[in-house]
Each structure stands twice: as C-alpha cells, then as structure tokens.
Write an enzyme that holds these catalytic residues in place. Structure first.
Site, mmCIF file in Angstrom:
data_model
loop_
_atom_site.group_PDB
_atom_site.id
_atom_site.type_symbol
_atom_site.label_atom_id
_atom_site.label_comp_id
_atom_site.label_asym_id
_atom_site.label_seq_id
_atom_site.Cartn_x
_atom_site.Cartn_y
_atom_site.Cartn_z
ATOM 1 N N SER A 39 5.635 0.151 -5.914
ATOM 2 C CA SER A 39 5.106 1.638 -6.036
ATOM 3 C C SER A 39 4.553 2.090 -4.616
ATOM 4 C CB SER A 39 3.866 1.622 -7.001
ATOM 5 O OG SER A 39 4.210 1.239 -8.337
ATOM 6 N N LYS A 46 -1.922 3.758 0.154
ATOM 7 C CA LYS A 46 -0.964 3.772 -0.972
ATOM 8 C C LYS A 46 -0.516 2.112 -0.992
ATOM 9 C CE LYS A 46 0.852 4.751 -4.774
ATOM 10 N NZ LYS A 46 0.386 3.566 -5.222
ATOM 11 N N THR A 47 -0.687 1.689 -2.420
ATOM 12 C CA THR A 47 -0.360 0.301 -2.669
ATOM 13 C C THR A 47 0.781 0.201 -3.380
ATOM 14 O OG1 THR A 47 -1.835 0.204 -4.602
ATOM 15 C CG2 THR A 47 -2.958 -0.460 -2.921
ATOM 16 N N GLY A 48 1.226 -0.976 -3.505
ATOM 17 C CA GLY A 48 2.121 -1.310 -4.339
ATOM 18 C C GLY A 48 2.202 -2.677 -4.932
#
EC number: 3.5.2.6
Length: 292
Positions: free
Chosen positions: A71, A236-238
């Site tokens: 993501s 922002k992570t994923g």
C-alpha cells in the site's frame, strides 16, 4: 612562506581529510553490519535508504533492489491528485459518489461516507492516512488512469524504478522475484523528497501533502517508533499480508535540524511469514544513527 612550511600544512590538511573519511567509513560499516545482523534475525531481506537533506549524507543497504510496494504507493497516489489539482485538471472539492460494490476489503472511510459520497481531496487523504482501498481504486480508475497512469505520473517526476501493474487487492501477492508492483528503497526515498520537499508541488499543495503525511494513522510502530517523541514524522506504510512483506517511508523533521528522508522495505521467502514492525523501526533507527 617557505616550501617546507607549505608542504607541512598540505600534509596536515590531507591527514585531516583522511581521518574524516576513515571515521565516516567506519561509522557506515558499523551501520551496515547492524543491518546485516538484523536481516539475519529477520530471516528475509531488508532494504534501507536514508538521507539528511541538510548535510547530504546518506545511508543505504540493498537500496537499489526491488521490493513489493504493497500500500505504500498510495502516498504517491495522493500526491498525484494534488498535482492534478495544481494543474487545474482535478478539483479537490468535487464530490465523488460511489456504491458499496466499488469498495474493496479495508475501506473504513469510504464505507463510512458511502451514502453522501466524499470530496476528492478527502478521498485522497483517506487513501494515504487510512490506506483505504476503496478510495484508492476509485481515484486510480476515475482520475489517474489506472496503474499505468500511476506509473506514468512517477516517470514524470523522474522516478524510473516505480511500477504499478495491478489494483488493490491483487497487487499484494509479494511473490519473491516478481517485479510487478515494485520499486526500490532509493527510488522511493528520492521521489518522496521530490514531492514533499521539492518544487514539483507548489507551496500550497506541498503543505497539504506534508499535512496528510503527518496525519497518517498506520505507522506508529514503524519509522515513528524509531525517533524521539518531539520529532515530527510524516509517513506512508504498506503491508502485503504475504511473505512477511511490509514497509514504510517518511519525512522526518528533527528538532533544530534539516529534514531526513527514510525508506525501509522488508520481505521474506516464506508465503505464510508474518511481517515485523519492530524490524522496520530498528532498521530506521540504525539508518538515522548513521546520518549523524
């Protein structure tokens, strides 16, 4: 000045330079060894790129190897929406209507507002801050031109490594060796710097982008956990949910210091392996320590 005195001063200066180079080389080697040990314990691959935007000093490990985006691409998707608004192609205040059939698993914000719709700006923020999959796919389909359009946007800002091939949730397979929906830690970090701190976005859009990054709700245990509490982080992570694959990238604003750019990507070879937030946090800590 005599020739001997001049030669002595040159020798002293040269020796000082060698000492400085040796010091930084030893520090960098120590950091690499720490990451390697962490990687061994993790039993997978760790990719790291960190940059001090003030001094220009960087730290990297497997920074040019490909890792699944999961993501994390949604942070760049939000920036693409802001660029569209800046260029008068998109209107952040436009109300976007949709039905529940448009919403994928994990669409907490779009599900909440399904009856009345959401503004495009709020939808972009939801994709970044809550990793909302419904918001992501709607924006991709209606405003960006799908995965191909997203990749085209990244090329337009100078990123030659990023590639988005599929939609949510299909892009989360994270199969080792599969180059679909991947990038490199170095490319991710450099694109983040370009968008969050560079001149691609105007000051107004850039301020909005930084605000959205700072308001992310999914990264408390990752890069944010690696820095002092009085440092400001926008990230922002994923998380792919397969092969222990997870990541995070961030702009970090230390006190009384220029911003840092950090990118950490992790993955394993076993499909059922779980991701480890603490590994991302520790890799970030090591990288930041090696920027001092």
């Amino acid at each position: 000045m005599s020739l001997n005195v001049k030669q002595s001063r040159i020798a002293i200066l040269f020796s000082s330079c060698l000492i400085s180079i040796s010091f930084f080389s030893q520090a960098n080697t120590k950091g690499i060894d720490e990451i390697k040990n962490l990687e061994t314990d993790f039993n997978g691959r760790i990719g790291v790129y960190a940059l001090d935007t003030g001094s220009g000093k960087s730290f990297s490990y497997r920074a040019n190897e490909r890792f699944p985006l999961c993501s994390s691409f949604k942070g760049f998707l939000a920036a693409a929406v802001l660029k569209g608004s800046q260029d008068n192609r998109l209107n952040l205040n436009q109300i976007v209507n949709y039905n529940t059939r448009s919403l994928e698993f994990h669409s907490p914000i779009t599900t909440k507002y399904k009856d009345n719709g959401m503004s495009l700006g709020d939808m972009a923020a939801a994709a970044l801050q809550y990793s909302d999959n419904g918001a992501t796919n709607i924006i991709l389909e209606r405003y960006i031109g799908g995965p191909e359009g997203m990749t085209k946007f990244m090329r337009s800002i100078g990123d030659e490594d990023f590639r988005l091939d599929r939609w949510e949730l299909d892009l989360n397979t994270a199969i080792p060796g599969d180059e679909r929906d991947t990038s490199t830690p170095a490319a991710v970090a450099k694109s983040l710097k370009t968008l969050a701190l560079g001149n691609i976005l105007s000051e107004h859009e850039k301020e909005t982008y930084q605000t959205w990054l700072k308001g992310n709700t999914t990264g408390a245990a990752r890069i944010r956990a690696s820095v002092p509490s009085d440092w400001v982080v926008g990230d922002k992570t994923g998380s792919c949910g397969a092969y222990g694959t997870a990541n995070d990238y961030a702009v970090v604003w230390p006190k009384n210091r220029a911003p840092l750019i950090i990118s950490v990507y992790t993955t394993k070879n076993e499909k059922e392996a779980k991701h480890e937030d603490k590994v991302i946090a520790e890799a970030s800590r090591i990288a930041i320590d090696n920027l001092k």
